[in-house]
Design an enzyme around this catalytic site. Sequence first.
Site, PDB file in Angstrom:
ATOM      1  N   HIS A 189      20.212 -33.095   9.078  1.00  0.00           N
ATOM      2  CA  HIS A 189      21.505 -33.783   9.026  1.00  0.00           C
ATOM      3  C   HIS A 189      22.580 -32.932   8.399  1.00  0.00           C
ATOM      4  O   HIS A 189      23.718 -32.927   8.826  1.00  0.00           O
ATOM      5  CB  HIS A 189      21.378 -35.044   8.165  1.00  0.00           C
ATOM      6  N   ARG A 296      20.711 -37.855  27.017  1.00  0.00           N
ATOM      7  CA  ARG A 296      19.278 -38.051  26.733  1.00  0.00           C
ATOM      8  C   ARG A 296      19.046 -39.535  26.431  1.00  0.00           C
ATOM      9  O   ARG A 296      19.240 -39.983  25.300  1.00  0.00           O
ATOM     10  CB  ARG A 296      18.855 -37.221  25.527  1.00  0.00           C
ATOM     11  N   ARG A 332      20.034 -38.585  32.235  1.00  0.00           N
ATOM     12  CA  ARG A 332      18.623 -38.271  32.477  1.00  0.00           C
ATOM     13  C   ARG A 332      17.798 -39.542  32.294  1.00  0.00           C
ATOM     14  O   ARG A 332      17.943 -40.238  31.283  1.00  0.00           O
ATOM     15  CB  ARG A 332      18.158 -37.202  31.482  1.00  0.00           C
ATOM     16  N   GLU A 431      12.572 -27.462  34.703  1.00  0.00           N
ATOM     17  CA  GLU A 431      12.076 -27.077  33.378  1.00  0.00           C
ATOM     18  C   GLU A 431      10.574 -26.792  33.383  1.00  0.00           C
ATOM     19  O   GLU A 431       9.968 -26.616  32.332  1.00  0.00           O
ATOM     20  CB  GLU A 431      12.440 -28.139  32.326  1.00  0.00           C
ATOM     21  N   ASN A 454      15.105 -25.220  27.339  1.00  0.00           N
ATOM     22  CA  ASN A 454      14.259 -25.454  26.162  1.00  0.00           C
ATOM     23  C   ASN A 454      12.801 -25.554  26.597  1.00  0.00           C
ATOM     24  O   ASN A 454      11.904 -24.962  25.987  1.00  0.00           O
ATOM     25  CB  ASN A 454      14.649 -26.751  25.447  1.00  0.00           C
ATOM     26  N   ARG A 465       7.638 -24.439  22.095  1.00  0.00           N
ATOM     27  CA  ARG A 465       9.003 -24.275  21.592  1.00  0.00           C
ATOM     28  C   ARG A 465       9.160 -24.609  20.112  1.00  0.00           C
ATOM     29  O   ARG A 465      10.144 -24.229  19.481  1.00  0.00           O
ATOM     30  CB  ARG A 465       9.976 -25.109  22.437  1.00  0.00           C
TER      31      ARG A 465
HETATM   32  C1  PEP Z   1      15.313 -28.821  28.035  1.00  0.00           C
HETATM   33  O1  PEP Z   1      14.088 -28.889  28.142  1.00  0.00           O
HETATM   34  O2  PEP Z   1      15.967 -27.762  28.103  1.00  0.00           O
HETATM   35  C2  PEP Z   1      16.103 -30.041  27.803  1.00  0.00           C
HETATM   36  C3  PEP Z   1      17.411 -30.028  27.839  1.00  0.00           C
HETATM   37  O3  PEP Z   1      15.421 -31.176  27.541  1.00  0.00           O
HETATM   38  P1  PEP Z   1      14.814 -31.547  26.102  1.00  0.00           P
HETATM   39  O4  PEP Z   1      15.310 -30.515  25.115  1.00  0.00           O
HETATM   40  O5  PEP Z   1      15.299 -32.918  25.815  1.00  0.00           O
HETATM   41  O6  PEP Z   1      13.358 -31.451  26.360  1.00  0.00           O
HETATM   42 MG    MG Z   2      13.081 -30.835  28.432  1.00  0.00          MG
END
Ligand code: PEP
Ligand code: MG
Length: 569
Positions: A189, A296, A332, A431, A454, A465
């Site tokens: 935060h 999201r 999404r 992705e 990501n 990740r």
């Molecule tokens: C991603 O995977 O790049 C993405 C935007 O989705 P999230 O980070 O919510 O998995």
């Molecule tokens: Mg993702």
Amino acid sequence: MSNKLKGIIASNGVAIAKLFLFNKEELVIDKSNISDQDKDLHIKKVEDAISSYFNDLDYKEKNEQNEEVLNIVRAHKELLQDPYFVDTIKEKIQNENKNAELATNETVEQMVMVMSALEDEYLKERADDYKDIGFQVLCKIKNVVPKDLSKLDEECIIISKELTPSDTSNMDKEKVLGFATDLGGKTSHVSIIAQNLDIPALVGMQDVSSNIKGEELAIIDGNQGILIVDPSEKEIEDYKNLIEKEKEEKQRLEKVKNLEAKTLDGKVCEVSANIGNIEDLKVAIEHGCDGVGLFRTEFLYMENDHFPTEEEQYEVYKEATQMLGEKPLVVRTLDIGGDKGLDYYDFPKEENPFLGYRAIRFCLDHQDIFKDQLRALLRASAYGNLKIMLPFVISTDEIKQTRIILEELKKDLDKEGIAYNKDIDLGIMVETSASIIMADKLIKYSDFFSIGTNDLTQYTLACDRGNENISDIYNNFNPAVIRSIKHVIDESHKAGKWTGMCGQFASDTKATKLLLGLGLDEFSGSASKLPKVKDIILNSNFKEEEKFALTILDLEDVKDVEESIEKHN
Ligand code: PEP
Ligand code: MG
């Protein structure tokens, strides 16, 4: 001699001011048990404490302007109303004869432990919120007035072991020029608040709060990640010049933020924002977003105690769509599962939840839940430029199945005479490795692609990740990732469609020129980064960047890519 201390950069910028050491009181918890007669008294103590803190938050909500602070206040109100939280405390008093302090403290510790163990950054932050409300409620039970930062005599840089959401929400924002804390991570935060207030912040400084007396003059450099205590005359002079330059740069970006993102040779891109709720959207609009590239929606589900109904979702999507007018809102569909659980649904235990029962797989398997969301989205599409996006797609079949459901829902809406956009776009997130390889086929059934780097980087490099042990391997600049991005963009363009990016990489300003040269049409990322991304696009020549990107695509390893990009930028 000046003393340079290193930290993790939580928010960029530079400031010079005296240090203010903020030590919070340590609460000693009474561990004694209570008799049966005293149970009601202790339950009442807890109820009074919670309601008193709730009233404080209510007052704050009515008098606060800052959106990010309001987010914290509202989140705390919601957590205080969570029946599980209150009931667990009461059960400990009722069934285990624990006193009010002990029952509260144990409940908070349990919740913090569960939340901290999750990999999802958003949920980890919720652990901080629980710690924070636990502290505030315990102070109320113990009749301790907690120290706060609401009244400061002069401008300063705050040094503390950690800063909780309520510390930052209560602080005198006119006087605080920066923070440096022992604990905290990039997504905590305190980082978000500092970015929102546009002041430098460093976290993870280990023991800075024990090594500072307070009152020393210091420079906080949120660009280099250093705190310079007792700086020399020369350092002060240099940093004063830098601060002046940054001020000018900010004023310049202020003028840029609402311009169209058009390169010098005329290629127009969209610079959009990633959001999780309406509050984020307000911040994004202030930063001049051209739309939303990723909403999201899982937060809507995670913050509730039930699957949100069609009506509940419709209200949110409609408001967001209307706020954007003609600008696109890419929503999404539910990306749940993996490590993102729901209090009210038992996901199966899995060996590899990230490769498991999640996102589009879960939705297609629970069509009642999926249909509620899709119907809400269709109905909201009547109010603006709403597009639907599917997460975690690996096959054309998933898109085809979704299209069949959408057609059924459209027929129902027609029968009911309810308005919606008949040509609503359906796109997918790219992705997974399968979606890269199958891009030419997937695009036949999609109106657009949005690359989720990501996850794409995680699956392409077989590299978790969130795993710190391999964080040096997880790198968006890896040639395998760059080539994947290029391939996906090319396949969409061949089909006459567009590709955006909504992973963090899209708002990494080191990557902007490269992504532009690879042909990316839409950059969607953190609101605060949008003006800078736009500025780079405005000052670039697309044809030149295209040529440069070709040289990058020919490189063999990540180091070469990074060096070449650094030279070029
Ligand atoms: C991603 O995977 O790049 C993405 C935007 O989705 P999230 O980070 O919510 O998995
Ligand atoms: Mg993702």
